[in-house]
Design an enzyme around this catalytic site. Structure first.
Site, short mmCIF file in Angstrom:
data_model
loop_
_atom_site.label_atom_id
_atom_site.label_comp_id
_atom_site.label_asym_id
_atom_site.label_seq_id
_atom_site.Cartn_x
_atom_site.Cartn_y
_atom_site.Cartn_z
N LYS A 175 -4.44 -14.74 -7.96
CA LYS A 175 -4.63 -13.55 -7.13
C LYS A 175 -5.93 -12.86 -7.52
O LYS A 175 -6.10 -12.42 -8.65
CB LYS A 175 -3.45 -12.60 -7.30
CG LYS A 175 -3.58 -11.30 -6.49
CD LYS A 175 -2.37 -10.42 -6.74
CE LYS A 175 -2.51 -9.08 -6.02
NZ LYS A 175 -1.37 -8.21 -6.27
N ASP A 186 7.65 -2.01 -2.93
CA ASP A 186 7.10 -2.65 -1.72
C ASP A 186 7.91 -3.90 -1.37
O ASP A 186 7.36 -4.97 -1.16
CB ASP A 186 5.63 -3.00 -1.92
CG ASP A 186 4.92 -3.28 -0.59
OD1 ASP A 186 5.47 -2.90 0.47
OD2 ASP A 186 3.83 -3.88 -0.60
N GLN A 195 -3.51 -5.96 -1.46
CA GLN A 195 -3.85 -5.94 -2.88
C GLN A 195 -4.91 -6.97 -3.25
O GLN A 195 -5.50 -6.89 -4.31
CB GLN A 195 -2.57 -6.19 -3.71
CG GLN A 195 -1.46 -5.20 -3.47
CD GLN A 195 -1.83 -3.80 -3.86
OE1 GLN A 195 -2.53 -3.60 -4.83
NE2 GLN A 195 -1.39 -2.82 -3.08
#
Length: 676
Positions: free
Chosen positions: A376, A473, A359
């Site tokens: 992130k 996930d 990601q």
């Protein structure tokens, strides 16, 4: 903190010298210990044992010195060295290479040290010239080895040791917010961060000297009294924090020896030429300055338009639409500017990278208020996929649980979108399960506690939020551990919210091999039981210490889940459990957790328990562990029905199925486990 350590000197530069006790271990001719001392060093978090000035030294002819303790942030360390000799002729003056004397360095950031001496043969194989071991952590320059040290150290109790000190344990910025406790009292002092990274120290600004920790402690230096500081050609005038060189009347120049100095006045013509040149220079400078400001203004406008373009492309309009329907998102999520996050990460320097995944990349950053965060940087640049990024923002803004990583905000005005999370300091659960070093003992109690925490977080997402949220996930690398090893579920990039009356949703299959629900893979229908399956794989990882996929195996043996189910069916659970778990875990606990994992790995999602039931069962096991170690728990026989076997191909990771005859209840036997 109370201590019997004697301090002999303290310097304003951040060091103090103390007298540290020597460890002794002595034996008589029969190998019987006659004396043993083992001093323990424990400092406060603002003190650190200097790792360059000090050495760990052991003296003796049958000696093993072992030092262990904690570094800052409660990181455990251990080190030591061995010393041996058979005759006095083996010893060399000034040498600590292992013959009669050995030395090693202390690690960085150490604040506790326990030095233990051991003898292999209790000095029974050593000549009469030595029957004692000595060990100490002391300043390297304070001890010079010689053969006589084997006897002379008997009369020495203490040696000097260098300790680094600092004020508090926070940053300069944080300390300055509280003026009453801020230690840099002098108006001409400044704060700086020491190399060990803990606390802060103070120093006088350039042009001042004295004690920066006292009011008016930094006094102005009169540089004019010291020609080596002022270096003026003719006349020096002292100023606060500095000085200036002046030329007498009739002279021109800067008055400095290493500059233009002082020269006599020039003619009127030369002055006129100089004036014209100076005026032209100022005119040119004004023109250049005007051009510079115009260019800067245009650049500012371009940057603003580019940020607006990025904001739209990165889903800003979609987020605004979400906010219009749910105002809580705006209240709980901060919108950061690109300038803030570039400064926090040193312009996204590679040295700040914490990890990379499918990601995006995660950086460690420090905000202007001193708060440490994880940033992130998404890899998504396709506008068709931007909904996935906005989905993570909306999901996390609705989640408030102690075992779910907290979203602090986002930034949409950069080329790729950014998310700002709370910083979780101890890495991922995957790192601890599969760490092959001996530095960290991942005990069964801690594994069970983490399993309970992750289960409670997923149960909260599934059943306690206003709209059920499925992670999609779950894996050990998406579970973070904080400084107290509390589990935090992270990475909601593929998560989905479901209507209360919605049982499943058909989607493109996403997830990680080894954790992926076989039923979801075949049907593309994701349900809450798909998260249950993925959690069960994590639970099996905690039990076995093995990776979810082993590429050095073939066929169905590659899958940890398959190997685990085969062991449960064959009643040989002990062959797959982690030896440390077998040694530390209670037999009934291990069977209970293993059977729970077996139920969660059922190929039929309808037969799996819910996450709420899983969390309650794990908490029950943990509570029984705390309340009693003598209670006998009765377990029902768990039957494993093999209606289908799901395998993963060696080459292309495609899934196939083969039919087998189901096993009747009469064919299954109670599980057996043997402890070692």
């Amino acid at each position: 903190m109370e201590s019997n350590i004697e301090i002999t000197n303290i310097s304003l530069e951040g060091q103090l010298r103390v007298l540290n006790y020597i460890s002794r271990d002595c034996y008589d001719k029969n190998g019987t210990r006659v004396q043993w001392t083992n001093p323990f060093i424990q400092l406060t978090t603002s003190l650190t044992i200097n790792n360059t000035a000090n050495k760990i030294t052991a003296v003796g002819c049958d000696t093993n010195a072992f030092v262990y303790g904690f570094r800052h942030n409660n990181r455990f360390y251990r080190t030591g060295c061995n010393s041996w000799c058979e005759t006095e002729g083996d010893l060399v003056n000034g040498s600590c290479s292992g013959l009669g004397c050995c030395q090693t360095s202390i690690p960085k950031e150490v604040w506790t040290a326990n030095l233990t001496l051991r003898s292999y043969d209790n000095f029974t194989n050593v000549s009469d010239f030595s029957n004692c071991s000595y060990g100490f952590l002391a300043e390297e320059s304070a001890f010079n080895f010689s053969p006589s040290s084997l006897s002379s150290l008997w009369n020495v109790d203490q040696l000097p040791m260098v300790v680094d000190w600092a004020v508090g344990d926070g940053t300069c910025e944080k300390a300055q917010n509280n003026s009453s406790s801020y230690a840099c009292k002098s108006t001409n002092s400044k704060c700086y961060k020491p190399d060990n990274g803990y606390g802060y120290r103070c120093y006088c600004q350039e042009g001042y000297q004295g004690n920066p920790y006292l009011y008016d402690g930094c006094k102005d230096i009169d540089e004019c009294l010291d020609p080596s500081l002022s270096k003026c050609e003719m006349k020096c005038e002292n100023t606060q924090g500095g000085f200036r060189c002046v030329c007498p009347k009739g002279y021109q120049g800067d008055g400095k020896i290493d500059g233009r100095g002082c020269i006599r006045g020039q003619s009127l013509v030369l002055k006129l030429v100089a004036g014209v040149g100076l005026g032209s220079g100022f005119g040119l400078l004004f023109l250049l300055l005007t051009c510079y400001r115009l260019c800067k203004f245009q650049k500012k406008i371009r940057n603003k338009k580019r940020k607006q373009k990025f904001f739209k492309r990165n889903g800003g309009l979609l987020l605004q639409q979400q906010i219009s329907t749910d105002e809580d998102i705006l209240e709980k999520t901060r919108l950061f500017t690109s300038k803030e996050l570039e400064k926090a990460t040193d312009r996204f320097n590679e040295s700040r990278i914490l990890g990379k995944g499918g990601q995006g990349t995660v950086y460690k950053g420090m905000l202007s208020d001193g708060k440490i965060v994880a940033i992130k940087k998404s890899m998504l640049v396709d506008e068709k996929q931007v909904g996935q990024f906005i989905n993570e923002v909306v999901m996390l803004s609705k989640i408030f649980h102690k075992n779910v990583v907290k979203l602090l905000g986002c930034c949409l005005e950069t080329q790729v979108p950014l998310l700002v999370y709370e910083f979780i300091s101890n890495g991922t659960l995957f790192d601890y399960i599969h760490d092959e070093s001996d530095e960290f003992l991942f005990s069964w109690n801690r594994r069970l506690k983490i399993g309970v925490e992750v289960a409670e977080a997923l149960a909260y997402l599934h059943s306690s939020t206003s709209i059920p949220i499925y992670h999609r996930d779950i894996k050990s690398s998406n579970i973070l551990l904080d400084e107290k090893y509390v589990a935090k579920v992270a990475d909601f990039g593929t998560s989905m919210s479901f209507a209360v009356d919605q049982t499943h949703q058909t989607t493109l299959v996403k997830g990680t091999f080894g954790y992926l629900d076989p039923e979801y893979f075949q049907s593309s229908q994701f349900t809450e039981k798909s998260d249950v399956y993925s959690f069960a794989v994590v639970l099996v990882e905690l039990l076995t210490g093995q990776r979810p996929i082993s590429f050095d195996r073939s066929g169905e043996q590659r899958s940890l889940a398959t190997r685990f189910l085969l062991c449960m069916e064959g009643e040989n659970l002990e062959t797959i459990l982690d030896p440390q778990v077998l040694e530390q875990g209670n037999r009934e606990e291990l069977i209970a957790v293993a059977k729970l994992a077996q139920m969660c790995l059922n190929l039929s999602g309808k037969k799996r328990p819910t996450m709420k039931e899983v969390a309650m069962e794990l908490e029950s096991v943990r509570m029984s562990q705390k309340l009693s170690t003598t209670c006998e728990t009765k377990y029902q026989v768990v039957q494993l029905h093999k209606s289908k076997s799901i395998l993963m191909s060696d080459d292309d990771y495609t899934w196939t199925s083969t039919s087998e005859n189901p096993i009747s209840s009469s064919d299954t036997l109670p599980l057996k486990i043997h402890t070692v």
